[in-house]
Design a protein around this motif. Structure first.
Motif, PDB file in Angstrom:
ATOM      1  N   GLU A 101      -5.861  17.339 -29.986  1.00 23.07           N
ATOM      2  CA  GLU A 101      -4.840  18.223 -29.414  1.00 23.07           C
ATOM      3  C   GLU A 101      -5.516  19.492 -28.932  1.00 23.07           C
ATOM      4  OE1 GLU A 101      -2.110  19.823 -32.384  1.00 23.07           O
ATOM      5  OE2 GLU A 101      -3.576  19.339 -33.914  1.00 23.07           O
ATOM      6  N   LEU A 102      -4.769  20.308 -28.224  1.00 24.14           N
ATOM      7  CA  LEU A 102      -5.282  21.589 -27.754  1.00 24.14           C
ATOM      8  C   LEU A 102      -4.612  22.723 -28.505  1.00 24.14           C
ATOM      9  CD1 LEU A 102      -5.256  21.035 -23.874  1.00 24.14           C
ATOM     10  CD2 LEU A 102      -7.194  20.836 -25.444  1.00 24.14           C
ATOM     11  N   ASN A 103      -5.411  23.660 -28.992  1.00 26.24           N
ATOM     12  CA  ASN A 103      -4.857  24.914 -29.477  1.00 26.24           C
ATOM     13  C   ASN A 103      -5.062  25.945 -28.366  1.00 26.24           C
ATOM     14  OD1 ASN A 103      -7.572  25.690 -29.652  1.00 26.24           O
ATOM     15  ND2 ASN A 103      -7.687  25.380 -31.868  1.00 26.24           N
ATOM     16  N   GLY A 111     -11.230  22.386 -23.811  1.00 24.82           N
ATOM     17  CA  GLY A 111     -10.440  21.229 -23.446  1.00 24.82           C
ATOM     18  C   GLY A 111     -10.429  20.137 -24.498  1.00 24.82           C
ATOM     19  N   HIS A 112     -10.025  18.946 -24.073  1.00 21.59           N
ATOM     20  CA  HIS A 112      -9.923  17.792 -24.968  1.00 21.59           C
ATOM     21  C   HIS A 112     -11.261  17.123 -25.237  1.00 21.59           C
ATOM     22  CE1 HIS A 112      -5.598  17.637 -23.607  1.00 21.59           C
ATOM     23  NE2 HIS A 112      -5.450  17.384 -24.897  1.00 21.59           N
ATOM     24  N   ILE A 113     -12.178  17.154 -24.258  1.00 20.24           N
ATOM     25  CA  ILE A 113     -13.386  16.333 -24.355  1.00 20.24           C
ATOM     26  C   ILE A 113     -14.623  17.176 -24.069  1.00 20.24           C
ATOM     27  CG2 ILE A 113     -14.645  14.370 -23.359  1.00 20.24           C
ATOM     28  CD1 ILE A 113     -11.940  13.055 -22.796  1.00 20.24           C
ATOM     29  N   GLY A 114     -15.644  16.964 -24.889  1.00 22.26           N
ATOM     30  CA  GLY A 114     -16.962  17.553 -24.665  1.00 22.26           C
ATOM     31  C   GLY A 114     -17.998  16.448 -24.792  1.00 22.26           C
ATOM     32  N   TYR A 115     -19.058  16.534 -24.004  1.00 23.41           N
ATOM     33  CA  TYR A 115     -20.069  15.477 -24.034  1.00 23.41           C
ATOM     34  C   TYR A 115     -21.443  16.048 -23.725  1.00 23.41           C
ATOM     35  CZ  TYR A 115     -18.869  15.688 -19.069  1.00 23.41           C
ATOM     36  OH  TYR A 115     -18.584  16.129 -17.804  1.00 23.41           O
ATOM     37  N   ASP A 116     -22.467  15.327 -24.177  1.00 17.07           N
ATOM     38  CA  ASP A 116     -23.857  15.685 -23.938  1.00 17.07           C
ATOM     39  C   ASP A 116     -24.673  14.407 -23.828  1.00 17.07           C
ATOM     40  OD1 ASP A 116     -24.093  18.764 -24.539  1.00 17.07           O
ATOM     41  OD2 ASP A 116     -22.868  17.952 -26.162  1.00 17.07           O
ATOM     42  N   VAL A 117     -25.642  14.419 -22.925  1.00 16.85           N
ATOM     43  CA  VAL A 117     -26.587  13.314 -22.774  1.00 16.85           C
ATOM     44  C   VAL A 117     -27.989  13.900 -22.969  1.00 16.85           C
ATOM     45  CG1 VAL A 117     -27.562  11.610 -21.165  1.00 16.85           C
ATOM     46  CG2 VAL A 117     -25.086  12.032 -21.208  1.00 16.85           C
ATOM     47  N   LEU A 141      -4.988   7.921 -28.754  1.00 20.24           N
ATOM     48  CA  LEU A 141      -4.744   9.043 -29.666  1.00 20.24           C
ATOM     49  C   LEU A 141      -3.493   9.824 -29.258  1.00 20.24           C
ATOM     50  CD1 LEU A 141      -8.414  10.314 -30.093  1.00 20.24           C
ATOM     51  CD2 LEU A 141      -6.964   9.320 -31.887  1.00 20.24           C
ATOM     52  N   GLY A 142      -2.839   9.396 -28.168  1.00 22.71           N
ATOM     53  CA  GLY A 142      -1.617  10.055 -27.731  1.00 22.71           C
ATOM     54  C   GLY A 142      -1.832  11.175 -26.725  1.00 22.71           C
ATOM     55  N   ILE A 143      -3.019  11.273 -26.185  1.00 20.58           N
ATOM     56  CA  ILE A 143      -3.302  12.321 -25.207  1.00 20.58           C
ATOM     57  C   ILE A 143      -2.949  11.784 -23.822  1.00 20.58           C
ATOM     58  CG2 ILE A 143      -5.085  13.796 -24.204  1.00 20.58           C
ATOM     59  CD1 ILE A 143      -6.607  13.432 -26.921  1.00 20.58           C
ATOM     60  N   GLY A 144      -2.034  12.455 -23.149  1.00 20.48           N
ATOM     61  CA  GLY A 144      -1.645  12.051 -21.798  1.00 20.48           C
ATOM     62  C   GLY A 144      -2.634  12.623 -20.801  1.00 20.48           C
ATOM     63  N   ARG A 177     -11.706  24.533 -14.931  1.00 23.08           N
ATOM     64  CA  ARG A 177     -10.788  23.668 -15.691  1.00 23.08           C
ATOM     65  C   ARG A 177     -10.310  22.522 -14.809  1.00 23.08           C
ATOM     66  NH1 ARG A 177      -6.235  25.870 -16.856  1.00 23.08           N
ATOM     67  NH2 ARG A 177      -5.912  25.079 -18.941  1.00 23.08           N
ATOM     68  N   PHE A 178     -10.425  21.301 -15.344  1.00 25.46           N
ATOM     69  CA  PHE A 178     -10.011  20.091 -14.642  1.00 25.46           C
ATOM     70  C   PHE A 178      -9.045  19.308 -15.519  1.00 25.46           C
ATOM     71  CE2 PHE A 178     -14.160  21.193 -13.133  1.00 25.46           C
ATOM     72  CZ  PHE A 178     -14.161  20.908 -11.778  1.00 25.46           C
ATOM     73  N   TRP A 179      -8.065  18.704 -14.900  1.00 30.77           N
ATOM     74  CA  TRP A 179      -7.148  17.802 -15.606  1.00 30.77           C
ATOM     75  C   TRP A 179      -7.322  16.398 -15.071  1.00 30.77           C
ATOM     76  CZ3 TRP A 179      -4.245  19.150 -19.737  1.00 30.77           C
ATOM     77  CH2 TRP A 179      -4.057  20.510 -19.973  1.00 30.77           C
ATOM     78  N   ILE A 180      -7.471  15.446 -15.973  1.00 33.33           N
ATOM     79  CA  ILE A 180      -7.457  14.029 -15.608  1.00 33.33           C
ATOM     80  C   ILE A 180      -6.035  13.555 -15.886  1.00 33.33           C
ATOM     81  CG2 ILE A 180      -8.350  11.730 -16.092  1.00 33.33           C
ATOM     82  CD1 ILE A 180     -10.984  13.053 -16.897  1.00 33.33           C
ATOM     83  N   PRO A 181      -5.323  13.101 -14.849  1.00 30.67           N
ATOM     84  CA  PRO A 181      -3.920  12.720 -15.030  1.00 30.67           C
ATOM     85  C   PRO A 181      -3.756  11.525 -15.955  1.00 30.67           C
ATOM     86  CG  PRO A 181      -4.552  12.638 -12.697  1.00 30.67           C
ATOM     87  CD  PRO A 181      -5.779  12.931 -13.493  1.00 30.67           C
ATOM     88  N   GLU A 182      -2.525  11.370 -16.449  1.00 27.57           N
ATOM     89  CA  GLU A 182      -2.191  10.201 -17.274  1.00 27.57           C
ATOM     90  C   GLU A 182      -2.433   8.951 -16.461  1.00 27.57           C
ATOM     91  OE1 GLU A 182       1.391  10.203 -19.673  1.00 27.57           O
ATOM     92  OE2 GLU A 182       1.653  12.314 -19.148  1.00 27.57           O
ATOM     93  N   GLY A 183      -2.731   7.892 -17.185  1.00 25.78           N
ATOM     94  CA  GLY A 183      -2.866   6.660 -16.448  1.00 25.78           C
ATOM     95  C   GLY A 183      -3.904   5.820 -16.954  1.00 25.78           C
TER      96      GLY A 183
END
Length: 183
Positions: A101-103, A111-117, A141-144, A177-183
Motif C-alpha cells: 500500500e502507499l502511505n 511508490g509501490h515498486i522499487g528495483y535494482d539490477v 496483492l490487491g494493487i490496482g 512519478r509514473f502510474w501503470i494503469p490497472e489491467g
C-alpha cells in the motif's frame, strides 16, 4: 561431444539462502557504486545487514527480516512489502520489492515498486522483464494502479517504467512519478 547445458531463463524467486554467494557478490558491486547507506532499500540493507551476510546465521536473519515484512511493517512509518529476487540458475541478478500500500511518504517518493539490477547484468533487459513479471503479483496483492518513481537523470529506469505501461504524471521534488494503469 555433449551439447552445451541449457541455460535457464531468469525468473522471480523469493529470497533464499541458495543465492547467498551470488547475492554477496552483487552487493559488492552495489557497494563499489557507493550504494551502502544510501536512501534505497539496498543501501539500507547493506548498512544494517551487510557485515553479517557472510555467515549462515547472519544471512538467515536477513532472509527472516524480508519474510517478516511481508506481513508486519518494521515500524509505523513503513508498510508491508514483498521482495523477490530476479535469478538465473543460482545467480542473483537483481531484486524487486512491492509495497502493499502507499502511505503519504510513498505517495510522494518511492511508490509501490522499487528495483535494482547488479551492475554486471545491466543493459540486458532484466529490469524491464523483472517489472513485467512482478506486476501480476502486485495485482494479486490487491494493487490496482501502480505508482513507480525515478530520478529524472535515470533514463534507463524511465524506459523500464514506460515499457511496462507507465504513464508520466508529474515531478515532485527530485522524482518523476509514473502510474501503470490497472489491467
Amino acid at each position: 561431444m555433449a551439447p552445451p547445458p541449457k541455460k535457464s531463463r531468469p525468473k522471480l524467486m523469493l529470497p533464499s539462502a541458495r543465492f547467498q554467494r551470488s547475492f554477496i557478490a552483487a552487493m559488492e558491486e552495489f557497494a563499489a557504486e557507493g550504494r551502502c547507506g544510501d536512501d534505497s532499500m539496498i543501501g539500507k540493507d547493506m548498512e544494517r545487514f551487510g557485515p553479517s551476510w557472510r555467515t549462515p546465521e547472519g544471512f538467515a536473519a536477513f532472509l527472516a527480516k524480508l519474510a517478516a515484512v511481508r506481513h508486519t511493517p518494521p515500524h509505523e512509518k513503513f508498510v508491508c512489502s514483498t521482495t523477490w529476487w530476479w535469478t538465473e540458475g543460482d545467480e542473483f541478478i537483481g531484486r524487486i520489492a512491492v509495497r502493499h500500500e502507499l502511505n503519504a511518504r510513498l505517495l510522494e517518493a518511492g511508490g509501490h515498486i522499487g528495483y535494482d539490477v547488479r551492475r554486471s547484468r545491466r543493459r540486458e533487459g532484466h529490469a524491464t522483464r523483472m517489472l513485467a513479471a512482478v506486476l501480476p503479483k502486485a495485482r494479486k496483492l490487491g494493487i490496482g494502479r501502480v505508482l513507480i518513481t525515478c530520478h529524472p537523470e535515470n533514463v534507463a529506469s524511465r524506459r523500464v517504467i514506460e515499457a511496462n505501461g507507465g504513464v508520466f504524471e508529474d515531478q515532485r521534488a527530485d522524482l518523476l512519478r509514473f502510474w501503470i494503469p490497472e489491467g
